[in-house]
Design an enzyme around this catalytic site. Sequence first.
Site, PDB file in Angstrom:
ATOM      1  N   HIS A 173       3.671   6.810  -9.935  1.00  0.00           N
ATOM      2  CA  HIS A 173       4.270   7.372  -8.723  1.00  0.00           C
ATOM      3  C   HIS A 173       5.774   7.121  -8.634  1.00  0.00           C
ATOM      4  CE1 HIS A 173       0.030   6.970  -6.765  1.00  0.00           C
ATOM      5  NE2 HIS A 173       0.098   7.973  -7.614  1.00  0.00           N
ATOM      6  N   ARG A 177      12.230   0.087   3.193  1.00  0.00           N
ATOM      7  CA  ARG A 177      11.354  -0.427   2.123  1.00  0.00           C
ATOM      8  C   ARG A 177      12.172  -0.978   0.949  1.00  0.00           C
ATOM      9  NH1 ARG A 177       7.184   3.982   0.492  1.00  0.00           N
ATOM     10  NH2 ARG A 177       6.474   2.372  -0.929  1.00  0.00           N
ATOM     11  N   CYS A 219      24.877  14.443  -2.480  1.00  0.00           N
ATOM     12  CA  CYS A 219      25.438  14.446  -3.836  1.00  0.00           C
ATOM     13  C   CYS A 219      26.805  15.147  -3.822  1.00  0.00           C
ATOM     14  CB  CYS A 219      24.457  15.220  -4.732  1.00  0.00           C
ATOM     15  SG  CYS A 219      25.024  15.523  -6.391  1.00  0.00           S
ATOM     16  N   ASN A 225     -10.603  -6.761  -5.859  1.00  0.00           N
ATOM     17  CA  ASN A 225     -10.090  -6.316  -4.564  1.00  0.00           C
ATOM     18  C   ASN A 225     -10.562  -7.290  -3.492  1.00  0.00           C
ATOM     19  OD1 ASN A 225      -9.502  -4.712  -2.149  1.00  0.00           O
ATOM     20  ND2 ASN A 225      -9.233  -3.002  -3.574  1.00  0.00           N
ATOM     21  N   THR A 267      -6.378  -1.707  -5.434  1.00  0.00           N
ATOM     22  CA  THR A 267      -6.135  -0.336  -4.971  1.00  0.00           C
ATOM     23  C   THR A 267      -7.334   0.153  -4.161  1.00  0.00           C
ATOM     24  OG1 THR A 267      -5.676   1.954  -5.639  1.00  0.00           O
ATOM     25  CG2 THR A 267      -6.961   0.628  -7.182  1.00  0.00           C
ATOM     26  N   SER A 268      -7.020   0.939  -3.133  1.00  0.00           N
ATOM     27  CA  SER A 268      -8.080   1.464  -2.248  1.00  0.00           C
ATOM     28  C   SER A 268      -8.828   2.604  -2.926  1.00  0.00           C
ATOM     29  CB  SER A 268      -7.458   1.944  -0.936  1.00  0.00           C
ATOM     30  OG  SER A 268      -6.432   2.897  -1.210  1.00  0.00           O
ATOM     31  N   CYS A 271      19.442  13.710  -6.966  1.00  0.00           N
ATOM     32  CA  CYS A 271      19.821  14.822  -6.088  1.00  0.00           C
ATOM     33  C   CYS A 271      18.767  15.935  -6.162  1.00  0.00           C
ATOM     34  CB  CYS A 271      21.188  15.376  -6.530  1.00  0.00           C
ATOM     35  SG  CYS A 271      21.591  16.941  -5.725  1.00  0.00           S
ATOM     36  N   VAL A 273       5.552   1.461  -6.743  1.00  0.00           N
ATOM     37  CA  VAL A 273       6.910   1.969  -7.010  1.00  0.00           C
ATOM     38  C   VAL A 273       7.936   0.833  -6.919  1.00  0.00           C
ATOM     39  CG1 VAL A 273       6.324   4.275  -6.174  1.00  0.00           C
ATOM     40  CG2 VAL A 273       7.215   2.591  -4.562  1.00  0.00           C
TER      41      VAL A 273
HETATM   42  C1  BV8 Z   1      -0.927  15.421  -7.309  1.00  0.00           C
HETATM   43  C2  BV8 Z   1       4.617   7.687  -2.818  1.00  0.00           C
HETATM   44  C3  BV8 Z   1      -1.094  17.619  -8.202  1.00  0.00           C
HETATM   45  C4  BV8 Z   1       5.581   6.686  -3.139  1.00  0.00           C
HETATM   46  C5  BV8 Z   1       2.259   7.891  -2.982  1.00  0.00           C
HETATM   47  C6  BV8 Z   1      -7.562  15.483  -6.370  1.00  0.00           C
HETATM   48  C7  BV8 Z   1      -6.820  15.622  -7.541  1.00  0.00           C
HETATM   49  C8  BV8 Z   1      -5.431  15.673  -7.490  1.00  0.00           C
HETATM   50  C9  BV8 Z   1      -4.752  15.545  -6.263  1.00  0.00           C
HETATM   51  C10 BV8 Z   1      -5.489  15.387  -5.101  1.00  0.00           C
HETATM   52  C11 BV8 Z   1      -6.892  15.354  -5.152  1.00  0.00           C
HETATM   53  N1  BV8 Z   1      -7.321  15.182  -3.882  1.00  0.00           N
HETATM   54  C12 BV8 Z   1      -6.267  15.104  -3.038  1.00  0.00           C
HETATM   55  C13 BV8 Z   1      -5.143  15.244  -3.738  1.00  0.00           C
HETATM   56  C14 BV8 Z   1      -3.804  15.240  -3.177  1.00  0.00           C
HETATM   57  C15 BV8 Z   1      -3.194  13.842  -3.078  1.00  0.00           C
HETATM   58  C16 BV8 Z   1      -4.150  12.757  -2.688  1.00  0.00           C
HETATM   59  O1  BV8 Z   1      -4.623  12.020  -3.529  1.00  0.00           O
HETATM   60  N2  BV8 Z   1      -4.411  12.637  -1.395  1.00  0.00           N
HETATM   61  C17 BV8 Z   1      -5.310  11.576  -0.945  1.00  0.00           C
HETATM   62  C18 BV8 Z   1      -4.662  10.777   0.171  1.00  0.00           C
HETATM   63  C19 BV8 Z   1      -6.611  12.221  -0.531  1.00  0.00           C
HETATM   64  N3  BV8 Z   1      -2.572  13.503  -4.345  1.00  0.00           N
HETATM   65  C20 BV8 Z   1      -1.332  13.949  -4.587  1.00  0.00           C
HETATM   66  O2  BV8 Z   1      -0.711  14.689  -3.835  1.00  0.00           O
HETATM   67  C21 BV8 Z   1      -0.707  13.493  -5.881  1.00  0.00           C
HETATM   68  N4  BV8 Z   1      -0.147  14.638  -6.551  1.00  0.00           N
HETATM   69  O3  BV8 Z   1      -2.075  15.192  -7.507  1.00  0.00           O
HETATM   70  O4  BV8 Z   1      -0.261  16.538  -7.832  1.00  0.00           O
HETATM   71  C22 BV8 Z   1      -1.334  18.379  -6.923  1.00  0.00           C
HETATM   72  C23 BV8 Z   1      -0.257  19.033  -6.332  1.00  0.00           C
HETATM   73  C24 BV8 Z   1      -0.495  19.758  -5.160  1.00  0.00           C
HETATM   74  C25 BV8 Z   1      -1.780  19.815  -4.585  1.00  0.00           C
HETATM   75  C26 BV8 Z   1      -2.852  19.112  -5.187  1.00  0.00           C
HETATM   76  C27 BV8 Z   1      -2.622  18.395  -6.357  1.00  0.00           C
HETATM   77  C28 BV8 Z   1       0.445  12.523  -5.603  1.00  0.00           C
HETATM   78  C29 BV8 Z   1      -0.104  11.181  -5.175  1.00  0.00           C
HETATM   79  C30 BV8 Z   1       1.047  10.161  -5.030  1.00  0.00           C
HETATM   80  C31 BV8 Z   1       1.441  10.080  -3.594  1.00  0.00           C
HETATM   81  N5  BV8 Z   1       2.456   9.087  -3.432  1.00  0.00           N
HETATM   82  N6  BV8 Z   1       3.263   7.124  -2.709  1.00  0.00           N
HETATM   83  C32 BV8 Z   1       5.718   5.743  -2.001  1.00  0.00           C
HETATM   84  O5  BV8 Z   1       6.285   6.108  -0.965  1.00  0.00           O
HETATM   85  O6  BV8 Z   1       5.226   4.640  -2.218  1.00  0.00           O
HETATM   86  S1  BV8 Z   1       0.690   7.345  -2.726  1.00  0.00           S
HETATM   87  C33 BV8 Z   1       0.606   5.759  -2.160  1.00  0.00           C
HETATM   88  O7  BV8 Z   1      -0.798   5.440  -2.237  1.00  0.00           O
HETATM   89  C34 BV8 Z   1       1.290   4.708  -3.028  1.00  0.00           C
HETATM   90  O8  BV8 Z   1       1.917   5.214  -4.189  1.00  0.00           O
HETATM   91  C35 BV8 Z   1       0.134   3.817  -3.452  1.00  0.00           C
HETATM   92  O9  BV8 Z   1       0.353   3.262  -4.674  1.00  0.00           O
HETATM   93  C36 BV8 Z   1      -0.971   4.788  -3.463  1.00  0.00           C
HETATM   94  C37 BV8 Z   1      -2.354   4.236  -3.513  1.00  0.00           C
HETATM   95  O10 BV8 Z   1      -2.492   3.273  -2.482  1.00  0.00           O
HETATM   96  P1  BV8 Z   1      -2.924   1.789  -2.940  1.00  0.00           P
HETATM   97  O11 BV8 Z   1      -1.976   1.326  -3.974  1.00  0.00           O
HETATM   98  O12 BV8 Z   1      -4.354   1.793  -3.295  1.00  0.00           O
HETATM   99  O13 BV8 Z   1      -2.623   0.963  -1.630  1.00  0.00           O
HETATM  100  P2  BV8 Z   1      -3.567   0.841  -0.341  1.00  0.00           P
HETATM  101  O14 BV8 Z   1      -2.750   0.203   0.728  1.00  0.00           O
HETATM  102  O15 BV8 Z   1      -4.235   2.141  -0.077  1.00  0.00           O
HETATM  103  O16 BV8 Z   1      -4.714  -0.169  -0.791  1.00  0.00           O
HETATM  104  C38 BV8 Z   1      -4.389  -1.514  -1.109  1.00  0.00           C
HETATM  105  C39 BV8 Z   1      -5.665  -2.141  -1.645  1.00  0.00           C
HETATM  106  O17 BV8 Z   1      -5.379  -3.476  -2.058  1.00  0.00           O
HETATM  107  C40 BV8 Z   1      -6.771  -2.243  -0.603  1.00  0.00           C
HETATM  108  O18 BV8 Z   1      -8.001  -1.847  -1.200  1.00  0.00           O
HETATM  109  C41 BV8 Z   1      -6.803  -3.734  -0.235  1.00  0.00           C
HETATM  110  O19 BV8 Z   1      -8.126  -4.167   0.060  1.00  0.00           O
HETATM  111  C42 BV8 Z   1      -6.325  -4.357  -1.512  1.00  0.00           C
HETATM  112  N7  BV8 Z   1      -5.628  -5.636  -1.358  1.00  0.00           N
HETATM  113  C43 BV8 Z   1      -4.702  -5.975  -0.422  1.00  0.00           C
HETATM  114  N8  BV8 Z   1      -4.238  -7.214  -0.699  1.00  0.00           N
HETATM  115  C44 BV8 Z   1      -4.860  -7.647  -1.821  1.00  0.00           C
HETATM  116  C45 BV8 Z   1      -5.745  -6.639  -2.256  1.00  0.00           C
HETATM  117  N9  BV8 Z   1      -6.524  -6.764  -3.344  1.00  0.00           N
HETATM  118  C46 BV8 Z   1      -6.435  -7.922  -4.042  1.00  0.00           C
HETATM  119  N10 BV8 Z   1      -5.602  -8.931  -3.699  1.00  0.00           N
HETATM  120  C47 BV8 Z   1      -4.808  -8.829  -2.599  1.00  0.00           C
HETATM  121  N11 BV8 Z   1      -3.997  -9.828  -2.287  1.00  0.00           N
END
Ligand code: BV8
Length: 243
Positions: free
Chosen positions: A117, A68, A146, A211, A186-187, A125, A101
């Site tokens: 994120h 990536r 490291c 979107n 964002t989704s 490290c 990111v």
């Molecule tokens: C946390 C890492 C506390 C870097 C990523 C409720 C509250 C709090 C937490 C949770 C909760 N429920 C569940 C959770 C846990 C979890 C979570 O959310 N799980 C989900 C899957 C259910 N959240 C976490 O763990 C977060 N931490 O809350 O800490 C905690 C601790 C422990 C236990 C509980 C809570 C951490 C979340 C961060 C995870 N890291 N990435 C990397 O490798 O990149 S997430 C990853 O998804 C990316 O960072 C990305 O940014 C993010 C969101 O995805 P999108 O950006 O929306 O991308 P996606 O492909 O999904 O969608 C693209 C969209 O664009 C689509 O809609 C498409 O139609 C559209 N599109 C495409 N092209 C275009 C377009 N639109 C317009 N024009 C275009 N051209």
Amino acid sequence: MIDTNIIKLLKNSRRVAVLTGAGISAESGVPTFRGADGLWKNYRPEELASPIAFRNNPDMVWEWYSWRKNLIKNCAPNPGHYALAKMEKLFEKFTLITQNVDGIHRQAGSDNILELHGNINRNFCCECRKEYPDNDLVLGSKVNRCSCGGLIRPAVVWFGENLPEEVLEKAFSAVVDCDLFISIGTSSVVYPAALMPLKAKEEGAALIEINMEPTPLTPESDFFLKGACGVILPNLMEDVHNA
Ligand code: BV8
């Protein structure tokens, strides 16, 4: 031509918060996560973007991030990024909250950016937290160690990890303070980022979503602009300029 009510809304807003996701970088060539050709197509996120995955198979996770990093190095800002950089100058207060990111918003000239994120171009490290730029590391199929012996990881927030506290606090204060919230590309399924547009609306802000397709947020939005943000955002800026 953008709905004139949206142009009026932008002209009358003073404090704006924007949330971007992978969709804003899609037209720059950065793969999204959940789309048809998304990164998560072949893997479950937890298998790659989590501390457990890195602990169990650091070489595999590092190889995925190396791939990536090399890909993102060749991705430039698109008209959507540039339009947001211009938009920042239109308002009394403008906060760009991104889940991405890839660092491309800064390349496009945006200033007040909150990286929820983390940033794939930074590494640290796991043991002593020493920071390492990509140039000091070997990208590829073997994780780097490291000088203290610890494993070196990308400085991104993985699933199950807390978001950087200061960034999260600044983001939520922009969310509750704004009079207009724009959710872009964002989704709306990753938390706590996905809570932000809902919280802004709860606090009385108007809510615009841009979107390619509807998301779980769409029913809550005051306006849903369906299409590519690299087309819609420059058109929006032009219509606001001409209004
Ligand atoms: C946390 C890492 C506390 C870097 C990523 C409720 C509250 C709090 C937490 C949770 C909760 N429920 C569940 C959770 C846990 C979890 C979570 O959310 N799980 C989900 C899957 C259910 N959240 C976490 O763990 C977060 N931490 O809350 O800490 C905690 C601790 C422990 C236990 C509980 C809570 C951490 C979340 C961060 C995870 N890291 N990435 C990397 O490798 O990149 S997430 C990853 O998804 C990316 O960072 C990305 O940014 C993010 C969101 O995805 P999108 O950006 O929306 O991308 P996606 O492909 O999904 O969608 C693209 C969209 O664009 C689509 O809609 C498409 O139609 C559209 N599109 C495409 N092209 C275009 C377009 N639109 C317009 N024009 C275009 N051209």
